[in-house]
Enzyme design. Sequence first.
Site, PDB file in Angstrom:
ATOM      1  N   GLY A  16       0.819  -1.195   0.000  1.00  0.00           N
ATOM      2  CA  GLY A  16       0.000   0.000   0.000  1.00  0.00           C
ATOM      3  C   GLY A  16       0.853   1.246   0.000  1.00  0.00           C
ATOM      4  O   GLY A  16       0.626   2.182  -0.768  1.00  0.00           O
ATOM      5  N   GLU A  64       1.878   6.032   7.482  1.00  0.00           N
ATOM      6  CA  GLU A  64       3.274   6.113   7.059  1.00  0.00           C
ATOM      7  C   GLU A  64       3.990   7.276   7.754  1.00  0.00           C
ATOM      8  O   GLU A  64       5.181   7.173   8.065  1.00  0.00           O
ATOM      9  CB  GLU A  64       3.356   6.262   5.542  1.00  0.00           C
ATOM     10  CG  GLU A  64       2.656   5.161   4.758  1.00  0.00           C
ATOM     11  CD  GLU A  64       3.053   3.757   5.180  1.00  0.00           C
ATOM     12  OE1 GLU A  64       4.212   3.565   5.604  1.00  0.00           O
ATOM     13  OE2 GLU A  64       2.207   2.845   5.113  1.00  0.00           O
ATOM     14  N   GLU A 100       4.549  -2.311  13.100  1.00  0.00           N
ATOM     15  CA  GLU A 100       3.330  -2.284  12.300  1.00  0.00           C
ATOM     16  C   GLU A 100       2.072  -2.323  13.166  1.00  0.00           C
ATOM     17  O   GLU A 100       1.126  -1.571  12.940  1.00  0.00           O
ATOM     18  CB  GLU A 100       3.322  -3.444  11.296  1.00  0.00           C
ATOM     19  CG  GLU A 100       4.407  -3.340  10.231  1.00  0.00           C
ATOM     20  CD  GLU A 100       4.309  -2.096   9.385  1.00  0.00           C
ATOM     21  OE1 GLU A 100       3.256  -1.408   9.445  1.00  0.00           O
ATOM     22  OE2 GLU A 100       5.273  -1.782   8.671  1.00  0.00           O
ATOM     23  N   HIS A 150       5.000   6.295  11.265  1.00  0.00           N
ATOM     24  CA  HIS A 150       6.172   5.418  11.286  1.00  0.00           C
ATOM     25  C   HIS A 150       7.468   6.188  11.538  1.00  0.00           C
ATOM     26  O   HIS A 150       8.477   5.583  11.921  1.00  0.00           O
ATOM     27  CB  HIS A 150       6.303   4.671   9.952  1.00  0.00           C
ATOM     28  CG  HIS A 150       5.685   3.315   9.954  1.00  0.00           C
ATOM     29  ND1 HIS A 150       5.914   2.394  10.952  1.00  0.00           N
ATOM     30  CD2 HIS A 150       4.870   2.695   9.056  1.00  0.00           C
ATOM     31  CE1 HIS A 150       5.254   1.283  10.681  1.00  0.00           C
ATOM     32  NE2 HIS A 150       4.603   1.437   9.548  1.00  0.00           N
TER      33      HIS A 150
END
Length: 1429
Positions: free
Chosen positions: A823, A860, A882, A863
Site C-alpha cells: 500500500g 506512514e 506495524e 512510522h
Amino acid sequence: MRWEVLALVLPDLARGVTFSAPPQRPGEHGMQLSGHRVLDLRHNFEFLRAGASFVRLQLEDFQWLQGPLRASFEERVGSSGICLAVDDVLSRNWERAFPPAHESSLLPQLQKIRSQLVPELVALQPPSKVLCNRHLVESKAWHRQKASKYELEELWAQLFEGRQVLTLLDPSVEDVEAKMAPVARALRTAAAVAAATYQSEEGLLSELRHSEVDLVLLLGFPRPLGVLLSATLDCVVQTIDGGSMDIRPFKRRAMATEPVTSAALEATSPTAEGATLLSDTDISRRYHAAVAQNERLLADGEAEHRRLESGRSPVGRPSPSPAPDWGSDVKSWQLERERLLGQVAQLQGALDERDVELATRPSHRLTQMLRNRVLELEREPKDTRSLMREDRRKYTELLRAQWEEQLSALSKGELVEKLVRLFASSNAWGFQELEEQLKGPRTATPRRNAGLQGAPRTCTRCGTRALDDANFCRHCGQKFGEPLAADLALRQRLGRALGCAQQAPSEQQLVARAKSMAEAGGSVGHMVPRPAAAFTALRRISAQRVSTRVPRGLAAGSAVLAVAASRETLRKDYAPPKHWIREVELEVRIFEGRTQVLTRMRLERNTGGDLQLDGEGLKLKKLKVGKELREGEGYSLEKDKLVIFSHALNSDWVETEVEIEPEKNTQLSGLYHSGSMYCTQMEAEGFRRFTYFLDRPDNMAVFSVRLEADASKCPVLLSNGNLVKSGKLDGGRHFAVWSDPFAKPSYLFAIVAGDLASIQDGFVTSSGRNVHLEVFAAEEDKDQLWHAMRSLQKAMKWDEERFGLEYDLDIYNIVAVKDFNMGAMENKSLNVFNTSLTLAREDTATDDDYERIQGVIGHEYFHNWTGNRVTCRDWFQLTLKEGLTVYRDQEFSSTVGSRARKRIEDVRLLRAAQFPEDASPLAHPIRPERYAAVDNFYTSTVYRKGAEVIRMYETLLGREGFRKGMDLYFKRHDGCAVTCDDFRAAMQDANGRDLSQFERWYLQAGTPVVTATDDWDGEKKTYTLKLTQSMPATPGQEDKLPMHIPVRVGLLDRETGKELLPDTVLELTEGSQSFELKVEADTKPLPSLLRGFSAPVTLEYDYTAADLSQLAASDSDAFVRWEALQRLGVEAVLGAYGDHAALGGFQPSASFVEAVRRIVEDRETDLSLLAYGLILPTEATLMQVAKPPMDPTRLHAARNRVREVIATELRAEMKKRYDELTPSDDEPYVVDGPSASRRRLRNVLLSYLSTSKDAEAAALCSRHFRRAKGMTDKLAAFGCLCSMPDTDEAKEAVETFLADAKGDANVIDKWFSSQARADVDNLLPRVKKLMEHPQFSLKNPNRLRSVISVFIMSPQFHLPDGSGYDFLTEVIPKVDALNGRVAARLCNGFRSWRLLDDQRQALILERLARLRGLKLSKDASEVVAKMQV
C-alpha cells in the site's frame, strides 16, 4: 558431483606424542590446542575407514612437526601410497600464510609437494573423484570445473536436513563463528537448531542425558571434550575444531552408569560405532548417481580405452603432467589403484577390535558396502552393469534386514505413522511388512536398547523422553510399556496432516488416505518425501517440540511443525552481525537499460571474522578493501552472499561496484522502473537487490547518496534526508546529493528518479520549525494530490497533540507509484505510495477511498517515530512497528472522523481477514517464531491483531498510563533497534504493572474463545459473571496457556434498557474466573459484554432474541448495538443454511425483521452506523461462526435469501428512506463526514432494493448510475448492475464506466473489480474474459488484484466441480514467474480448506499437491507448504 575435504594425520605419527602449541597463524586468534591435539587427531583417524586415498593437512599441522618427527613424516610422504594435499600449499596465499622466517627446511618440501604430489594425485584419480580445493582445480592440472571449498557445506546440509541439532559452543575460544561459517550455513537445513554453552563437563553430561536431539554438534572445542563426550555417552558426537571436520550419524546407546570426568580422559578412546564419512541419505544418493554415471561411461568406453592405450587426453581436457606410466591397458591402472588401497588396508588394521562386532550388524554392513561400492564405481571407468545388478540385490537384502530390525521395536501407533509417512512420500518400501505388523495387536514395547542401564526411554505416544520415576511421560501422561489400542492424539495429528475429514481417523482410514495422496502424486506437508526415509530414523510428526527438559542455555519453546519445502529462519537463533556498517556513501548512475551502484561502507568490528554481505541478482564489477580484491583470494561469491575473508579486511572502508537492470525487475523489490520513473522498495529484503549490504533491520547506518541520471528523462532526483547539492553534468545529465543525518536500517533507504509533477505546501511544527511538504505523481495525476497533502498536515498536527512527537527533518516528500506491491512505504522523509492510496478526486475516488487514503497517509507518517526512529531488531519483531502504527492510525482516523464508526469498521476487517487466518493452517502469533520468506510476514495477524494487542495495553493502563509508557519507550530506545519485549517492559515499568502474562499474546496463535455465564442474587443485589477462556489448537501449538484478556462490560435493565452499571474492565487472567458486581436492580440485569471490542476474542453468551433486540435498541456502546444486530443476522442466515428442505421458502424470525425495520426508520443515529447495521455478516465471518464442514455456495444462497426477504418485507420503508436521502439535482457534491454517511446509507438501501434483479430494479440502478455526481454513488450503482449483466442497463453502464475513466488506472481497476465480484452464476467465464481485455496485465499488482484476488473471495471460487480451484492453480505459476510476493498472496485463496466439505477439501488438497510439485518462488512455496500442514 560431491567434494570431500578430509583433515587427517597418520596415527602412528601422533600416537603417544605431545606436540607444543603451534605459533599463531595470520588472521587467527590462536586456539591453544597443545597436547590435546593428539587425541583429536586420533579421533579423526576414523576417516581412513572410508577408503580415503589421500590426506589433507593444514599448514599449521606442519608447524607442529618438530625434529625427528618431521623427518619421519617427510619420509612417509615420499614412500607412502597415500597422497598428500596441503590446503595452504595449494592456495595462492600459502607463501604469505607461512612467514619466510620458517621456510628453512619446510619450504623446499612444500614446493616439492606442489610440483610432484599434486599432479600425481590428479593422475591417480579419475575426473569424477578428485579431492582438492578450488585452487587445485584452477591449477590447470586437469579440466577446469568450477568448485569451491564451500561445497563441503553440501555434506553438512544433507546430514542436518530435517533433524534437530544441538550446537554446543566453547565460550573460551575466540572467533569460533568465523571458523565454523560453513557449518552454520549448512545448519539452515535442520528442522530445529538450539545453541548452548557449557559450564562443566559433568553438568553438561547430565543435561545431555535427557535432551531430545538427533545430533549434538560441538563447535570450536580446543579441549578434548569431544572425545570425553563420545566415550561417556557411548554414542557418536559431532566434533569440529580448527583442523578437522568429522561427519558422523548420531546413534544413541546406553550411557555409562557414572559420568566420565576429565581425570579419566587418558584411559578413554573414542567410540568407533557408526563412524561414517557420509550420512546414509547421502550414500544412497551417491550410490544411484554412480550407477547412472557408469552407465553413461559405457557409451564412450571404447574411446576411453584407446585414450589409455595411446596416452592421449580427451578433447578439451589437458593431460596431467607428469603422469604415471600405466602401460597399454586398464589393468595397469587397476594394479596401481590396488597398491594404494593396500596401504589403506594396513592402516585399517590399527582399528580397535570392537569393530569386528560392529561389522556384523546389518546397518553397518549396509553402510560399508554402499560406501566401498561408491568409491569403486567412481574410480573404475568400465562396464559395471553386472556389478550393479548384484549390488542392488545385496542392497535390498541388507536394507530389509535393517528394516525388520527397526520394526521389532515399534508400537502399533508408530507402525501406523511409519506407514503413513511412506505412502505420503510415494515410497514403496516396507508396505507389506508394515501391514503384516498391523494385523495383530501390539503393545508399546521398549526399544531395543531400553533395557540397558541408564538408557533414555521414549514415550510411544508423544515421542519425548521425559519419563518420570514412575515411568509416566511428563508431557502427555502415557504409561511406559502400556498398550496403545487407540492412540487418539497420534491419530488426530496424522489426520490433520493428511487432511482427513474425520476428526480422529482409524488406522485403516489413515492408510487409505495416504495411499490416495501417493497415487495422486502429492506429499504430506511436513513429511519428508525421500526414499531414504525408509532406513533412517523417522521423526515423529510432532518431533519439533522442544523438550521440557533442555540443556543449559536453551529456552523452551512451543511446538512447531517442520515445513520441508523451505529452509526456515528461527527467532531464537538471532545473533548480531560480526561487523556493523555505520556509514554508507552511495553513488547511483542511472542509464538506459542498466544502473551502476557504487558503495562505500565504513565497518565497525563486533566479534570479527569474515564479512558476509547479502546480495541477489547483482553483477559485481569491483571490490576494494584498501586495495582491489580478487575472487578466491580476498572474497568468494556464493548464492545470495558476498563473503569477504577476515584476512582481507585490512581497512575500515569496503567499496563495491555493482550493475543492475531495474527495467527487468518485475518483482518490484529493490530498484525498478514504473511508468515514467525509477523507484525503490527495500522492505523487507529489497536492498540486497540494489547492492551488497548487511540487509537486516538491526544494522543502522547514516546514508548519503549521489544520484545521477539523464536530465530530460529524469528531471526529479529524490532520496532520504535533506538535499545537499545538485547540478548539471556533461552529456545532458545532472546529479543531486542527499544526506540523512539519522541512522536507519537499509529497508528505509529510498531513491526516486523520473519525470514527475508535484504540489507543494508547508507545516510549522510545535517548536516553530518550517517543514517543506511536497507530493509527487505523474503529470496527469497532479490534480488528485491535494487530499493526500491535507491528510499529511492533519497527521503531523495530531501526532504532536496526542503523543508529543514532532517531525525531525526539513523536508517531507511523498511519491505516488502505479506499480507497487504494497500500500505504501515509510522510507525516512521519502514515502513511496501506491497510487490507489494517494490519488483522489470526486469523480475517481469513493468516500471509502478518501478515508482510506487519510488513514494510510497518517500511518506512514506515524512510522517516523514508531518504525524509523525506533525500529525492530529483526523481522520477527515486525508487529512492534506495524501493530503499534496501525493502532496509531486507527486512533488518528477516529479523532478526525467518527470513533464509533471507525471501531466497527476495524472489527469488520479483523473478522473478515484475521480471524480466518487464525483458523487456517497459516495461523501464527503476532510475533512469529520462524519464517522461510520474510515477505510472508506481512499478514493481518501481524498488522491488525497486533494493533488490537496495543489497544489492550491502553485498555488495561488507561490513556494516561499508555502515554507514560510511550514516553518511556522513546526515551529509552530512540535511535535503536529493539524488540517487542522492550515495548512491554516500557509499559510495565512506566505504570508499575506486572505484564509478564501479557507476553502470551506475542507467543500463542489463534483466537481465544471467552464463554460467559451469569447468576443473580436478588437478595444481595449481586450479579456474578463467570468468564472461561479457551484457545483452539493451531499448527504446532496444541496446548495453550491462559491469556491476559481485558473484558469491558456494562449492565442494562432487561426490560427498559436503562444502564445499571457503566463501563467496567474485568481482567481475565485464569482459565476460569468469577466476578461479583453490585447492582441496584429488582430483576436479573442484561449483560453488555466486550464493549468497544476490548479484546480480539470470540465471545459466547446465551443471549435470547429479545435480549439482542434490547441491546441493539438501548445499549450506550455503539459496538455492542452493532454486534447485537450481527448476532441476529448470523442466526437468520445460518437458519436458512440449515433449512435443507426449503431454502427458497425460508423466513427469518419476526423479531429480526422488526429490528431491521427500526434501523431503516431511525432518524437520530449516525447514518453510517445505521448503514453498517443493515449489512448482514459477511460470508467470511459466517464461515468462522458456523461449524464445519461448510458449503460456501449454499451459504451464499442462504445469505441472499435473507436479504431478499428483508427487501420484500420492508420495500416500502426502504424506498421511502432512499428517496429522502437522494440529493436534489442542484445540490453540490461535498466530501465530508456527514455527506459520506448519507451516501453510505443510501447505497446500502439501493443494494436491498436491487435484490429482485427485475426490470424495476434495473431501472432504479440505472437512474442512480446516470445521476451520480461522484464515484461513490456511481460505483454503488455499477456494482448492482454488474449482478444483472444481461440487461440493457447493465451493458450500457459497462461501456459508459470505462469510457468515463479516460485511462485513469484507479478507475479502471474499479471497473474490473465490480465485474469480477458480480453475483452471477457464470462468473468464472466472465473473469477469464476480463483477463483477455487489453487493459488487463499480470505485471501490475493493482490490476491483478482487481480481477483475480476479487474473484477468489467470491463464492463462485468454490464451485463444486473445482473449476475455480483449477483456475487459481493455473494462474499462480504465471504470476510467480513475475512476482513471487503477489503469487504468495494468491495462494491464500486456499487457506480456508479445513472449513469446507469433504469433496472440496479433496479438490483443494489435490491442487496444493500439484503446486507443491512446481518450482515456485520461496514466498509461494512457503505458503503452499504450510497450507498442507
